[in-house]
Design a protein around this motif. Structure first.
Motif, short mmCIF file in Angstrom:
data_model
loop_
_atom_site.label_atom_id
_atom_site.label_comp_id
_atom_site.label_asym_id
_atom_site.label_seq_id
_atom_site.Cartn_x
_atom_site.Cartn_y
_atom_site.Cartn_z
N SER A 33 9.29 16.16 57.10
CA SER A 33 8.32 17.26 56.93
C SER A 33 8.87 18.40 56.08
O SER A 33 8.19 19.39 55.86
N TRP A 34 10.10 18.26 55.62
CA TRP A 34 10.81 19.36 54.96
C TRP A 34 10.08 19.90 53.74
O TRP A 34 9.46 19.15 52.99
N ARG A 35 10.16 21.22 53.58
CA ARG A 35 9.63 21.88 52.39
C ARG A 35 10.72 22.73 51.75
O ARG A 35 11.61 23.24 52.43
N TYR A 36 10.58 22.89 50.46
CA TYR A 36 11.62 23.55 49.66
C TYR A 36 11.97 24.93 50.20
O TYR A 36 11.11 25.69 50.63
N ASN A 37 13.26 25.23 50.17
CA ASN A 37 13.86 26.50 50.61
C ASN A 37 14.02 26.61 52.13
O ASN A 37 14.60 27.57 52.61
N CYS A 38 13.48 25.66 52.88
CA CYS A 38 13.64 25.69 54.33
C CYS A 38 14.88 24.88 54.73
O CYS A 38 15.45 24.14 53.93
N GLY A 39 15.29 25.03 55.98
CA GLY A 39 16.41 24.26 56.50
C GLY A 39 15.94 23.05 57.28
O GLY A 39 14.75 22.88 57.55
N ILE A 40 16.89 22.19 57.63
CA ILE A 40 16.61 21.02 58.45
C ILE A 40 17.59 21.02 59.63
O ILE A 40 18.80 20.94 59.43
#
Length: 372
Positions: free
Chosen positions: A243-250
């Motif tokens: 579900s990751w989106r750019y600039n976010c963390g995992i």
């Protein structure tokens, strides 16, 4: 301590200058005060400690979370037995156990660790605070807010746990911190009471984000992180790489992914981009958890790792950006040095902040309970 790193390749994670092929970093009073290409200024050579090796790569340390570090230690034991084991352990046993876990993760490159605990025993909170402060490994304890305890009880547990710190500076320098995880509307009032009383970070699920903003509009001015946002937020974390989106963390819930090597591999497996995967684990996670700079630049706190690519089994390799990133993704690296808040925690592969006594105690715990 004044530390000079020279002749190193540097992955800065700074978009203005993401890579330095051969350069230096100078650290003083916990911060990076100088860095650049080539040779350092002559006056920097008078540092207290100099790290000088051509086949090394320096980058921001990895930030991992949000799995349970207790479950990580007992990963070889059936989950149903873990609670029973913990009840039999003393506070000193738990301290040794947590110290071993934290330093083990740092030996794999983690400089910041976030752990989510569900209805934790106060002795676990105290043990984590004590272990993180003594081993000087940046650690945040996330507490799930639920209906079992009132705000006063939770606040008192946090305050009492912080008293277990082995070093007062571990609190003031954010080596140890607490977070509250709000997952339902019923817990919002409880969170507000705690936030208005003590310094904690707030994590919330996207499903109650709008309600939270209506009830507590000042939340944006607090240390506030959204988990699994429907729209990318200023500070956003996804628990699932898919579900990751750019600039976010995992930061997955899976405790096994507290190991940065496993997190890097899983992130790359899903998003299929080596450069972004390294950027997420070493930079985006740090920034979005508001726990570490996630970047190497002047005036930033020195939370960095140095990877050794000079000798077998993982070297020598050409010290290019692509080669270094490729080896990191494949877990083909040895952490030579880890520096957290300007303090050397791991040097030449040797952990400096854990006692032999803690290791022996952890070994004894495994021997005593492995048959349960």
């Amino acid at each position: 301590m004044k530390i000079l790193i020279r002749d190193s390749s540097i992955l800065t994670m700074d978009s203005k200058k993401p890579f330095i092929g051969k350069g230096y970093i100078y650290i003083d009073q916990g911060k990076i005060v100088a860095l650049g290409d080539g040779e350092p200024q002559p006056e920097l050579e008078f540092a207290d400690y100099i790290i000088n090796d051509r086949f090394i790569a320096t980058l921001p340390g990895f930030t991992v979370g949000i799995g349970d570090i207790i479950k990580y230690f007992f990963r070889f034991i059936e989950a149903r037995n873990i609670k029973e084991i913990i009840e039999m352990l003393s506070k000193s046993d738990l301290y040794a156990l947590v110290e071993v876990v934290l330093t083990s993760l740092t030996a794999n490159g983690a400089t910041s660790i976030i752990t989510l605990l569900y209805n934790p025993d106060p002795k676990i909170l105290s043990a984590i605070v004590a272990a993180a402060s003594s081993s000087w490994i940046r650690t945040r304890i996330m507490i799930l807010l639920d209906g079992f305890k009132d705000s006063s009880s939770i606040e008192n547990e946090i305050r009492n746990a912080l008293k277990s710190s082995k070093d007062p500076e571990a609190i003031t320098k954010n080596i140890v911190s607490f977070g509250l995880y709000v997952i339902d509307e019923k817990s919002i009032k409880k969170m507000i009471d705690i936030v208005n009383s003590i310094d904690v970070f707030v994590y919330t699920d996207a499903t109650i984000q709008q309600k939270l903003h209506r009830v507590f509009p000042d939340i944006e001015n607090r240390k506030y992180i959204i988990i699994n946002p429907t729209n990318p937020h200023t500070r956003c974390i996804f628990s699932d790489a898919a579900s990751w989106r750019y600039n976010c963390g995992i930061s997955p819930y899976d405790s096994m992914l507290l190991n940065p090597k496993k997190l890097l591999q899983e992130t790359y497996r899903v998003i299929d981009n080596a450069e972004e995967s390294v950027l997420i684990v070493s930079s985006y996670n740090s920034i979005n958890h508001i726990i570490s700079p996630g970047i190497i630049k002047e005036n930033s706190i020195a939370d960095i790792i140095i990877l050794d690519f000079g000798e077998p089994p993982y070297g020598p390799i050409p010290m290019t950006r692509n080669a270094i990133i490729s080896e990191i993704i494949d877990s083909n690296f040895i952490v030579k040095t880890a520096i957290i808040g300007g303090e050397i925690v791991l040097d030449n592969g040797v952990l400096l902040t854990i006692s032999r006594e803690s290791i022996k105690k952890a070994q004894s715990i495994v021997e005593d309970f492995i048959k349960l």
